[in-house]
Design an enzyme around this catalytic site. Structure first.
Site, PDB file in Angstrom:
ATOM      1  N   GLU A 162      -6.312 -31.170  -1.397  1.00 42.23           N
ATOM      2  CA  GLU A 162      -6.847 -29.814  -1.447  1.00 42.23           C
ATOM      3  C   GLU A 162      -5.795 -28.827  -1.936  1.00 42.23           C
ATOM      4  O   GLU A 162      -6.075 -27.965  -2.736  1.00 42.23           O
ATOM      5  CB  GLU A 162      -7.346 -29.423  -0.055  1.00 42.23           C
ATOM      6  CG  GLU A 162      -8.092 -28.109  -0.028  1.00 42.23           C
ATOM      7  CD  GLU A 162      -8.765 -27.842   1.312  1.00 42.23           C
ATOM      8  OE1 GLU A 162      -8.454 -28.539   2.286  1.00 42.23           O
ATOM      9  OE2 GLU A 162      -9.600 -26.934   1.360  1.00 42.23           O
ATOM     10  N   SER A 208     -17.812 -23.951   4.025  1.00 44.65           N
ATOM     11  CA  SER A 208     -18.268 -23.401   2.738  1.00 44.65           C
ATOM     12  C   SER A 208     -19.499 -24.156   2.242  1.00 44.65           C
ATOM     13  O   SER A 208     -19.514 -25.389   2.237  1.00 44.65           O
ATOM     14  CB  SER A 208     -17.176 -23.521   1.675  1.00 44.65           C
ATOM     15  OG  SER A 208     -16.058 -22.769   2.039  1.00 44.65           O
ATOM     16  N   GLN A 257     -17.412 -29.281   3.924  1.00 41.18           N
ATOM     17  CA  GLN A 257     -16.279 -29.682   4.770  1.00 41.18           C
ATOM     18  C   GLN A 257     -16.442 -28.998   6.130  1.00 41.18           C
ATOM     19  O   GLN A 257     -16.516 -27.767   6.196  1.00 41.18           O
ATOM     20  CB  GLN A 257     -14.983 -29.217   4.103  1.00 41.18           C
ATOM     21  CG  GLN A 257     -13.726 -29.616   4.857  1.00 41.18           C
ATOM     22  CD  GLN A 257     -12.488 -28.915   4.302  1.00 41.18           C
ATOM     23  OE1 GLN A 257     -12.559 -27.782   3.856  1.00 41.18           O
ATOM     24  NE2 GLN A 257     -11.364 -29.592   4.338  1.00 41.18           N
ATOM     25  N   ASN A 296      -1.103 -19.641   3.996  1.00 43.34           N
ATOM     26  CA  ASN A 296       0.196 -19.615   3.311  1.00 43.34           C
ATOM     27  C   ASN A 296       1.370 -19.624   4.290  1.00 43.34           C
ATOM     28  O   ASN A 296       2.452 -20.117   3.960  1.00 43.34           O
ATOM     29  CB  ASN A 296       0.248 -18.409   2.370  1.00 43.34           C
ATOM     30  CG  ASN A 296      -0.543 -18.696   1.099  1.00 43.34           C
ATOM     31  OD1 ASN A 296      -1.270 -19.691   1.016  1.00 43.34           O
ATOM     32  ND2 ASN A 296      -0.400 -17.837   0.095  1.00 43.34           N
ATOM     33  N   GLU A 297       1.144 -19.105   5.507  1.00 47.12           N
ATOM     34  CA  GLU A 297       2.235 -19.180   6.497  1.00 47.12           C
ATOM     35  C   GLU A 297       2.521 -20.651   6.833  1.00 47.12           C
ATOM     36  O   GLU A 297       3.677 -21.069   6.936  1.00 47.12           O
ATOM     37  CB  GLU A 297       1.853 -18.418   7.780  1.00 47.12           C
ATOM     38  CG  GLU A 297       1.828 -16.900   7.628  1.00 47.12           C
ATOM     39  CD  GLU A 297       0.604 -16.393   6.874  1.00 47.12           C
ATOM     40  OE1 GLU A 297      -0.427 -17.097   6.835  1.00 47.12           O
ATOM     41  OE2 GLU A 297       0.688 -15.287   6.299  1.00 47.12           O
ATOM     42  N   SER A 308     -12.883 -26.811  10.426  1.00 45.27           N
ATOM     43  CA  SER A 308     -12.453 -25.708  11.291  1.00 45.27           C
ATOM     44  C   SER A 308     -13.419 -25.516  12.452  1.00 45.27           C
ATOM     45  O   SER A 308     -14.623 -25.739  12.321  1.00 45.27           O
ATOM     46  CB  SER A 308     -12.389 -24.410  10.490  1.00 45.27           C
ATOM     47  OG  SER A 308     -11.552 -24.560   9.372  1.00 45.27           O
TER      48      SER A 308
HETATM   49  C1  LIG Z   1     -12.829 -18.793   1.583  1.00 47.00           C
HETATM   50  C2  LIG Z   1     -12.643 -19.753   2.724  1.00 47.00           C
HETATM   51  C3  LIG Z   1     -13.303 -20.968   2.706  1.00 47.00           C
HETATM   52  C4  LIG Z   1     -13.165 -21.858   3.771  1.00 47.00           C
HETATM   53  N1  LIG Z   1     -13.890 -23.025   3.734  1.00 47.00           N
HETATM   54  C5  LIG Z   1     -13.783 -23.875   4.772  1.00 47.00           C
HETATM   55  C6  LIG Z   1     -14.572 -25.092   4.766  1.00 47.00           C
HETATM   56  O1  LIG Z   1     -15.323 -25.384   3.838  1.00 47.00           O
HETATM   57  N2  LIG Z   1     -14.468 -25.912   5.833  1.00 47.00           N
HETATM   58  C7  LIG Z   1     -13.645 -25.647   6.883  1.00 47.00           C
HETATM   59  O2  LIG Z   1     -13.581 -26.453   7.795  1.00 47.00           O
HETATM   60  N3  LIG Z   1     -12.900 -24.498   6.940  1.00 47.00           N
HETATM   61  C8  LIG Z   1     -12.966 -23.610   5.900  1.00 47.00           C
HETATM   62  N4  LIG Z   1     -12.240 -22.435   5.923  1.00 47.00           N
HETATM   63  C9  LIG Z   1     -11.454 -22.096   7.131  1.00 47.00           C
HETATM   64  C10 LIG Z   1      -9.966 -22.232   6.925  1.00 47.00           C
HETATM   65  O3  LIG Z   1      -9.607 -23.598   6.819  1.00 47.00           O
HETATM   66  C11 LIG Z   1      -9.252 -21.562   8.125  1.00 47.00           C
HETATM   67  O4  LIG Z   1      -9.575 -20.185   8.060  1.00 47.00           O
HETATM   68  C12 LIG Z   1      -7.767 -21.745   8.069  1.00 47.00           C
HETATM   69  O5  LIG Z   1      -7.409 -23.088   8.330  1.00 47.00           O
HETATM   70  C13 LIG Z   1      -7.033 -20.863   9.103  1.00 47.00           C
HETATM   71  O6  LIG Z   1      -7.556 -21.043  10.374  1.00 47.00           O
HETATM   72  P1  LIG Z   1      -8.052 -19.806  11.264  1.00 47.00           P
HETATM   73  O7  LIG Z   1      -8.950 -18.973  10.418  1.00 47.00           O
HETATM   74  O8  LIG Z   1      -8.540 -20.328  12.543  1.00 47.00           O
HETATM   75  O9  LIG Z   1      -6.738 -18.924  11.489  1.00 47.00           O
HETATM   76  P2  LIG Z   1      -5.589 -19.212  12.560  1.00 47.00           P
HETATM   77  O10 LIG Z   1      -5.163 -20.633  12.480  1.00 47.00           O
HETATM   78  O11 LIG Z   1      -6.024 -18.682  13.879  1.00 47.00           O
HETATM   79  O12 LIG Z   1      -4.425 -18.333  11.988  1.00 47.00           O
HETATM   80  C14 LIG Z   1      -4.365 -16.904  12.181  1.00 47.00           C
HETATM   81  C15 LIG Z   1      -3.078 -16.398  11.564  1.00 47.00           C
HETATM   82  O13 LIG Z   1      -1.929 -16.993  12.239  1.00 47.00           O
HETATM   83  C16 LIG Z   1      -1.085 -17.648  11.313  1.00 47.00           C
HETATM   84  N5  LIG Z   1      -0.513 -18.860  11.916  1.00 47.00           N
HETATM   85  C17 LIG Z   1      -1.176 -19.804  12.635  1.00 47.00           C
HETATM   86  N6  LIG Z   1      -0.339 -20.791  13.016  1.00 47.00           N
HETATM   87  C18 LIG Z   1       0.878 -20.470  12.516  1.00 47.00           C
HETATM   88  C19 LIG Z   1       2.160 -21.109  12.558  1.00 47.00           C
HETATM   89  N7  LIG Z   1       2.357 -22.275  13.188  1.00 47.00           N
HETATM   90  N8  LIG Z   1       3.195 -20.494  11.919  1.00 47.00           N
HETATM   91  C20 LIG Z   1       3.030 -19.304  11.269  1.00 47.00           C
HETATM   92  N9  LIG Z   1       1.828 -18.659  11.203  1.00 47.00           N
HETATM   93  C21 LIG Z   1       0.769 -19.233  11.810  1.00 47.00           C
HETATM   94  C22 LIG Z   1      -2.003 -18.018  10.164  1.00 47.00           C
HETATM   95  O14 LIG Z   1      -1.278 -18.195   8.951  1.00 47.00           O
HETATM   96  C23 LIG Z   1      -2.934 -16.814  10.085  1.00 47.00           C
HETATM   97  O15 LIG Z   1      -2.322 -15.753   9.379  1.00 47.00           O
HETATM   98  C24 LIG Z   1     -12.342 -21.519   4.879  1.00 47.00           C
HETATM   99  C25 LIG Z   1     -11.667 -20.288   4.897  1.00 47.00           C
HETATM  100  C26 LIG Z   1     -11.817 -19.401   3.842  1.00 47.00           C
HETATM  101  C27 LIG Z   1     -11.094 -18.074   3.887  1.00 47.00           C
END
Ligand SMILES: Cc1cc2nc3c(=O)[nH]c(=O)nc-3n(C[C@H](O)[C@H](O)[C@H](O)COP(=O)(O)OP(=O)(O)OC[C@H]3O[C@@H](n4cnc5c(N)ncnc54)[C@H](O)[C@@H]3O)c2cc1C
Length: 372
Positions: free
Chosen positions: A242, A159, A124, A356-357, A127
């Site tokens: 998902e 992943s 996938q 989770n947020e 991100s």
């Molecule tokens: C084990 C694992 C596997 C993954 N596999 C994939 C994959 O296969 N393909 C892929 O594309 N992605 C993958 N991801 C990425 C994952 O989808 C993103 O990490 C996730 O969507 C969060 O985005 P970010 O890391 O940019 O954090 P951000 O979006 O920058 O968030 C940072 C913090 O701010 C909080 N936040 C952001 N917006 C809000 C809001 N509106 N209200 C309240 N809080 C908020 C978030 O909850 C978080 O705590 C994976 C992540 C992990 C940990």
């Protein structure tokens, strides 16, 4: 909700149980290492040959048209048997439902059988460095050319992309002012000209993730999923899958909770008894809640925002369950083991599949009717 299984369901359960007892290799090397990845693919092929890799799919694509109830039974038996993790999971659970719903029959024929057999493993690619929770702010682009599109940009946290064969993701094909409208859903081989995959090591040191760079990557029209510009709607059907039922079936947590009880019996610490019992009750509650969901879906209901409740519940359950195990193990918990591996992985649960947020925002607005 009727918890009694029918004759047919009991027969299916028996078949799956016996087959797994005779064939499951147990835990394999990490699928984030090259050897482990290939060993998991071999296992997928074996499951497929027994028509157990994608039980709910139509026969022509490698399944056996199992009902939703049978799928949950399969998952329970699978985890109870301690069978290997599914290296094909992002394909079969996240992409396949979309191909069934939005793909052409040519795409279904071309992509689904090789996904079911583990021949082609999918990653996938949603991100981006600046687009996670706010996915619609993604910046990777798709430009129209003769016969197809040229992709440019960068994806991250994909992943299994280190060893996977194909990817699926969204690219901006229209003006960025129309955040949700100008997106298109593409399928692309990860060894195409112009694609660079750069592995990222996870906490355990294995390259479980990768960044993917796109430089003028050509994708033919036939590898666009759904209509150009309609990618957001197409993608959102995956997001529901998902965090709803498919990615984390209760069997996984029930099996871990049973192992936790065994661990408590060999390390009986009265001070930790309540946490062990809480984890076990949590797994059982999730199991029963899931049967309720299955009953509702089988009667024509849809998952809707309830998937967010599921996701919050299982991700927190998983962390609590593994924390209890590590506390039971005391200083031994710091030695690499299935429990410490599981704990590290559980920490990602509150982040992937929508943090989770974000799930709490969805629950607040759509289920509780609170203001934005
Ligand atoms: C084990 C694992 C596997 C993954 N596999 C994939 C994959 O296969 N393909 C892929 O594309 N992605 C993958 N991801 C990425 C994952 O989808 C993103 O990490 C996730 O969507 C969060 O985005 P970010 O890391 O940019 O954090 P951000 O979006 O920058 O968030 C940072 C913090 O701010 C909080 N936040 C952001 N917006 C809000 C809001 N509106 N209200 C309240 N809080 C908020 C978030 O909850 C978080 O705590 C994976 C992540 C992990 C940990």
């Amino acid at each position: 909700m009727d918890l009694d299984l029918s004759e047919r369901e009991l027969g299916f359960q028996q078949e799956v149980r016996e087959w797994l007892a005779a064939n499951s290799p147990g835990k394999l090397a990490s699928m984030d290492s090259l050897d482990g990845f290939e060993a998991h693919r071999d296992w997928e092929r074996k499951l497929h040959d027994a028509r157990l890799s994608t039980v709910s799919w139509p026969e022509e694509f490698g399944g056996r048209e199992a009902s939703l109830v049978e799928w949950v039974i399969f998952e329970e038996e699978y985890y109870r048997a301690g069978a290997p993790g599914r290296v094909s999971q992002n394909g079969i659970f996240l992409l396949a439902p979309i191909i069934f719903e939005h793909g052409t029959s040519e795409q279904q024929q071309r992509f689904l059988p090789s996904m079911s057999s583990g021949e082609v493993i999918w990653a996938q690619a949603w991100s981006e460095p600046e687009a996670g929770s706010d996915l619609a702010s993604l910046r990777s682009t798709a430009t129209r050319v003769d016969g197809g599109w040229r992709l440019n940009g960068q994806k991250t946290w994909s992943s299994r992309a280190t060893y996977a064969h194909w990817g699926f993701g969204l690219f901006r094909s229209g003006p960025s002012a129309e955040r949700h409208r100008g997106l298109t859903y593409f399928l692309f081989p990860l060894d195409a000209d112009g694609v660079t995959v750069r592995p990222i090591a996870q906490l355990d040191g294995e390259p479980g993730f990768a960044e993917i760079f796109f430089e003028d990557v050509f994708v033919p029209d036939g590898d666009v999923l759904g209509a150009p510009g309609d990618g957001w709607r197409v993608a959102m059907s995956t997001a529901g899958n998902e965090r709803g039922l498919s990615l984390r079936s209760p069997g996984r947590f029930c099996a871990a909770a049973d192992r936790l009880l065994d661990l408590w019996r060999s390390h009986p610490d009265p001070a930790l008894r309540d946490r062990v019992v809480d984890a076990w009750i949590g797994a059982e509650a999730y199991r029963l809640y899931t049967w309720g969901t299955v009953t509702r879906l089988a009667a024509g209901g849809d998952m809707g925002a309830d998937g967010s409740v599921n996701k919050l519940f299982w991700s927190q359950l998983d962390v609590g369950l593994h924390e209890a195990a590590l506390d039971l193990l005391g200083s031994d918990g710091e030695i690499a083991s299935d429990w410490s591996d599981g704990y590290l992985f559980s920490l990602g649960g509150p982040i992937y599949a929508g943090t989770n947020e974000i799930q709490r925002n969805i629950v607040a607005e759509r289920l509780l009717g609170l203001p934005r």
